[in-house]
Every structure is written in structure tokens, then in C-alpha cells.
Design a protein around this motif. Structure first.
Motif: not given
Length: 547
Positions: A52-57, A60, A94
Motif C-alpha cells: 500500500d502506497n509503497f512508492v511514497e512510503a 519518505d 500485500r
């Protein structure tokens, strides 16, 4: 006096410039290095993250001061219990599998390379092939699949050729257009540049990519053939033991219900003994079942009624076996052959079609099959199995074979000075990894919420099944006869549309699943690890108002 300006020298032809450049003393070149981010070894290249949302994470995490610690926790998340090989989960588990590179100049201080100098960047996944590697090769309209790579450092986009200068690009395009055989090249996956502000903060040129472990692409090439007829030892013993006794040497054998018209209600695939309700099956059910298994093997497993050369060879051998239909004393007065009988009998006993006008009668006996003919029948059956496997098996998917192991390599193409060719630079290989099968995930799984019993009336039909008249008549008829294999398809020429609720179908399936899980647990003892039920508090229903 006005000075006279000399004319600017003419620029030499590119070929002349290249020849002159080779004659000049070489300029000191900076070696370019592409390696795992942080400068670690092969085990630090692949990182596993929640999907889930791994690129933005990821961005960060790299922006934080403790990025090294966070990244280290993402390495080697799961390994094999016996061999400690890295194991990568699928998107359905996941999980996202990420590779992180840094590119720099081999100079004191390891200065990062200017991203503008990267003409190209990518990565390849290679399958371990002993001490060498296979690459996933493809062309615009076909896929060769895993193919041994002679030179692991060759350009992945020009397999088997050298990197020619751009001046020859047009000539090479004409040559390629005249080629009839497709030119395969290695499948190249993209690498992306991490945002410039993160690269500037860390003082590194960082590239990242995603390993597509869920890629189900298949090769266009036929699967690896299995030579069933060439097997030996225990494997051949087991295969021959699996075949029907009608496909082996055997003594003369009487057939069940000789002279009678074949009936589909004989249920030829039912074994001998008692039925589930305790009633006894006919005394000759074992013989009928043996004949049914023979016909089923011919039809389903061997495709002996098909059009392949192996099928024709099998039917030619069966055609040499005479089956007596009537006798006068010891003299056969009428007969058929095994191929003709099997072709007609399979439609009645296996496909459960009616025996029109009782035309097909059971022969009196199956004659003696000597060793020579029996062995030829066995060999023909094994040849049919090889053909059947080639027709049905299909090539495995890219990551389908669970025993395969892979590595990742990244590369960059670095722009040189004007007139100079780009420089291809490879990274070292990652550590070996395998891709987990779909059923071997660590969870959490997908949650399906079932409706409460008090809410069933609110669940509306949301899927429809359109039934043709034959199926509608069969389901609307006597269900007991249908269960006994004697359902009728004749009746009104009316089709039906039946609407159901998917949640209700799911609820019914869940109830039936739990019933069978309990039954199978009597001998499999699997309930303790395949079913986990936890109590969860539910909110209290709202109080009813008096108003």
C-alpha cells in the motif's frame, strides 16, 4: 591596419574524427559504478515493503535521517528454512519488492554522477542456470522465454551484436527489416530516478525499480516435452501400472452383460461394492467399471479418438483386435473390432448419450492379447500421453516453477563526450531469490464480510444465470433421478434467467466449506493451521425509541 581573420577550420567527417580520435593519446576516464544503495553487498539490493502506497512510503523513508536503519530492516524479510535463499512474496500477499541502486564516479569521495549523463537505465531479471544465467527473451510478437545468455555483460537490447555507432543505425535498420526470423532481446525493466531533492540531501544519485514477481507472462515456445515411452525404472513401472489392463498383454476375458444393448445408466465409472446409501451395486459392476476406465483413458487421458499421429497409431492397433458379437457353437458368426466398438461405446458409457435403437451390443469377450501386441499397445498409450501432455500442459509462466532461483542486475548507459559512444555499465548480481507461490503468503489475507442472518432479506440478487432449455429441463425435473445419473433434458423449449445474490452464494459456500473441513479433518488433521477464528466485539444494536 585591420587584422585579417583566418577562416574557421572545417569540421571533419565523423568517420575521420573517429579515426583521428583513436590516434590521440587516451584521456583519463572516470569509471562509473552502479551498486546497491548504501554500498552494501548483494544481500542489500532487494527490499520488501507493504504494497500500500509503497512508492511514497519509500521516498519518505529515504528522506529521514535514519534511512539506513529503516532500509536494513527491509532486507531479507523472508528466507527459506533449509537453504536460507531469499523468498519474495507476491502482490496478492500485500508485498512489493523493490531494488535500490546508487550511481557514482570511482573517484576519491565517490562523487555522484549527474543524472543528465544517464542516457538510459534499467534492470534485468535472470534465472540461475548452474554457473550461468538465463534471460527472459522476447520479440515484438513472440516470447522465447528463459534462454541461456552466452555473454552476461552484453547489451541487453542488442543480443549477439556489438554496440555499433549511431552513424550505422540506418544501415542496421534496413538489415533488421529484411530479417524473416524474429530477433529476440532480453526483457528490460525500468529503473526510475528518486526525486532530485532526496538525491541532493543524501548526496547520491539513486535509482529504484520494482521486481514484477506477479508477472504471469508465458513463453510462446512449446513446453519441454516428456517422453513417457522412454522412461525406465520405477517411473515406467508406475505409469504402466496406471494404464488399463485392456492396454497390456492379458488372457482371454469375458465381458460383462454379453449381447445386451449398452445403457448409459450402467454408470460405468462407479466402482464395485456398495453405494453411499448402503445399497449393493450389481455383481458385475467391477467388470463394467474396468471397461469404463479403459474407455475414459482412451478418450480423456490419451485422446485416442483425436486426429494426432499417436492417436491414429493407437486406433490402428485396436483395429487388429476382433471382438465376437455372436457365435454358433464355437464359430464366430459376427464380430466387430476393438477400435470401432470403443469409438461407439465411449459415447454411451462415458458421454452418457442414448444408445439409439439399441444398435450397440456388448461383445461376448475380449480375446487373448499376446506379449507382442500388448507391449505395442502399452507403448502406443505412452506415446499418446506424450502428445497429450504437449497439447495440454503449456509452457510455465515466468516465475511459475517454484524451484527456480533468480538474480537482478541493473545497468546504466552513460553519455560520453560529443562523438563518443555511450558506455554501458553493469551492476553486480543481487543475491539469489525465489518467488513464492500464490498460496504461500504471510498474510494478512483479504477479508470478506458476510451479512448477518437478520439482514438476509435485504440482500438482493445481483448476478444472473441464463439457462438454455436442456439445462432448465434437467434442473426442473426429478432431482433424485438426476443424482442417479438419469436426468432428462427433454421438455418445453423454454430457457430461464435465474438471479442470485453473490453474498448468499458466498455464505452457502462458506457453510459447505466448514462442513467438509470438519469431515476431512478426521484424517488430515489440518484444522489447527488452515482455519483460525478469533472473536471480535460487535457494536451493540441501537436502542429502539418509544416515539
Amino acid at each position: 591596419m585591420t587584422p585579417t581573420l583566418l577562416p574557421a577550420p572545417t569540421r571533419p567527417h565523423p568517420a575521420v574524427a573517429r579515426r583521428l580520435a583513436r590516434q590521440l593519446p587516451p584521456q583519463q576516464a572516470h569509471d562509473i559504478v552502479i551498486r546497491p544503495l548504501g554500498g552494501g553487498g548483494a544481500t542489500t539490493l532487494i527490499a520488501t515493503a507493504p504494497i500500500d502506497n509503497f512508492v511514497e512510503a519509500l521516498f519518505d523513508q529515504l528522506s529521514a535521517d535514519d534511512w539506513r536503519t529503516t532500509l536494513a530492516a527491509m532486507h531479507g524479510v523472508r528466507r527459506g528454512q533449509s537453504d536460507h535463499v531469499l523468498e519474495l512474496g507476491l502482490p496478492t500477499h500485500r508485498k512489493a519488492q523493490i531494488v535500490l541502486f546508487e550511481v557514482f564516479c570511482r573517484q576519491p569521495g565517490s562523487p555522484r554522477i549527474d543524472p543528465k549523463k544517464l542516457a538510459d537505465k534499467g534492470m534485468v531479471i535472470r534465472r540461475v542456470h548452474g554457473s550461468r544465467w538465463d534471460g527472459w527473451m522476447k520479440a515484438p510478437r513472440s516470447i522465447a522465454g528463459w534462454t541461456l545468455i552466452p555473454d552476461p555483460d552484453a547489451d541487453p537490447g542488442v543480443r549477439g551484436d556489438q554496440a555499433f555507432h549511431a552513424a550505422n543505425r540506418a544501415a542496421r535498420a534496413l538489415v533488421a527489416a529484411r530479417r524473416v526470423k524474429p530477433q529476440f532481446h532480453e526483457d528490460v525493466l525500468p529503473l526510475h530516478l528518486v526525486p532530485p531533492d532526496i538525491c541532493a540531501k543524501l548526496g547520491r544519485t539513486i535509482l529504484f525499480g520494482v521486481i514484477p514477481v506477479g508477472d504471469s507472462t508465458r513463453s510462446s515456445a512449446p513446453p519441454t516435452p516428456i517422453n513417457y515411452a522412454g522412461m525406465s525404472g520405477q517411473a515406467r513401472i508406475d505409469l504402466v501400472g496406471h494404464l488399463s489392463e485392456f492396454l497390456k498383454p492379458r488372457a482371454p476375458t469375458s465381458l460383462p452383460r454379453p449381447g445386451q444393448a449398452l445403457r448409459r445408466k450402467w454408470n460405468a465409472l462407479e466402482p464395485a461394492g456398495k453405494r453411499p446409501d448402503g445399497t449393493a451395486r450389481p455383481a458385475d459392476q467391477g467388470q463394467i467399471n474396468a471397461l469404463g476406465i479403459f474407455l475414459q483413458q482412451l478418450s480423456v487421458e490419451l485422446d485416442a479418438f483425436g486426429t494426432s499421429a499417436e492417436a491414429r497409431a493407437m486406433m490402428a492397433l485396436l483395429k487388429t483386435i476382433p471382438l465376437p458379437l455372436t457365435k454358433s457353437g464355437n464359430r464366430v458368426t459376427s464380430s466387430t473390432d476393438a477400435a470401432t466398438f470403443a469409438t461407439k461405446a465411449v459415447k454411451i458409457l462415458i458421454d452418457r448419450e442414448p444408445n439409439a435403437n439399441d444398435a450397440l451390443k456388448m461383445p461376448l469377450e475380449w480375446p487373448r492379447i499376446d506379449t507382442n501386441l500388448g507391449n505395442r499397445l502399452t507403448q502406443a498409450a505412452l506415446n499418446c500421453l506424450s502428445r497429450r501432455h504437449a497439447d495440454l500442459a503449456g509452457s510455465p509462466g515466468k516465475f511459475e516453477v517454484v524451484t527456480d532461483q533468480f538474480v537482478v542486475r541493473g545497468f546504466v548507459r552513460v553519455r560520453g563526450h560529443e562523438g563518443c559512444a555511450e558506455k554501458l555499465v553493469w551492476s553486480a548480481a543481487s543475491e539469489r531469490f525465489r518467488v513464492l507461490p500464490w498460496w504461500d503468503g504471510d498474510g494478512p489475507g483479504v477479508k470478506i464480510k458476510l451479512p448477518d442472518m437478520s439482514q438476509l432479506k435485504r440482500v438482493k440478487p445481483n448476478v444472473s444465470f441464463e439457462m438454455p432449455p436442456a439445462i432448465a429441463n434437467m434442473l426442473n425435473g426429478d432431482l433424485k433421478k438426476l443424482a442417479d445419473g438419469d436426468g432428462k433434458t427433454s421438455g418445453p423449449s423454454l430457457g430461464f434467467i435465474c438471479s442470485f445474490s453473490i453474498p448468499i452464494i458466498t455464505l452457502c459456500a462458506f457453510i459447505v466449506l466448514n462442513i467438509f473441513l470438519g469431515l476431512f479433518d478426521l484424517f488430515l488433521r489440518w484444522m489447527m493451521f488452515i482455519k483460525i477464528c478469533l472473536p471480535i466485539p460487535m457494536p451493540a444494536p441501537p436502542e429502539e425509541s418509544d416515539t
